[in-house]
Design a protein around this motif. Sequence first.
Motif, mmCIF file in Angstrom:
data_model
loop_
_atom_site.group_PDB
_atom_site.id
_atom_site.type_symbol
_atom_site.label_atom_id
_atom_site.label_comp_id
_atom_site.label_asym_id
_atom_site.label_seq_id
_atom_site.Cartn_x
_atom_site.Cartn_y
_atom_site.Cartn_z
ATOM 1 N N SER A 92 2.388 1.682 -3.423
ATOM 2 C CA SER A 92 1.361 2.165 -4.345
ATOM 3 C C SER A 92 1.090 3.647 -4.132
ATOM 4 N N ASP A 93 0.980 4.063 -2.876
ATOM 5 C CA ASP A 93 0.762 5.479 -2.565
ATOM 6 C C ASP A 93 1.914 6.336 -3.072
ATOM 7 N N GLU A 94 3.143 5.853 -2.890
ATOM 8 C CA GLU A 94 4.318 6.595 -3.344
ATOM 9 C C GLU A 94 4.349 6.691 -4.867
ATOM 10 N N GLU A 148 1.770 6.597 -6.858
ATOM 11 C CA GLU A 148 0.705 7.523 -7.231
ATOM 12 C C GLU A 148 1.133 8.971 -7.007
ATOM 13 N N ARG A 149 1.805 9.218 -5.886
ATOM 14 C CA ARG A 149 2.272 10.572 -5.583
ATOM 15 C C ARG A 149 3.269 11.058 -6.628
ATOM 16 N N ARG A 161 0.832 -1.200 0.000
ATOM 17 C CA ARG A 161 0.000 0.000 0.000
ATOM 18 C C ARG A 161 0.870 1.255 0.000
#
Length: 82
Positions: A73-75, A77-78, A70
């Motif tokens: 994935s967040d990184e 996306e950022r 997660r």
Amino acid sequence: MAEPLKTLVDGVEVEVPNTIPDIRAALPEERRAEFDRAINAAGVDEIHAVMRHWMLEAVPDPDAEARLARLASDEAERRGVA
């Protein structure tokens, strides 16, 4: 002998290894050489932080893989990488 430390993982109390031999034994075999290098390279002003890092890594966490995925994935996306 050091008293065992305890923490909660998903609401379950688990013991945290808190000596160099116990931390090493709790790590997966493939991580032990890196642990040995980190411990042996730590100076007197760093040893507590190095041990804390590896203590937490040695604690079993069934959600660790999902949490790491997660975060990755967040990184991504950022950064705008899909």
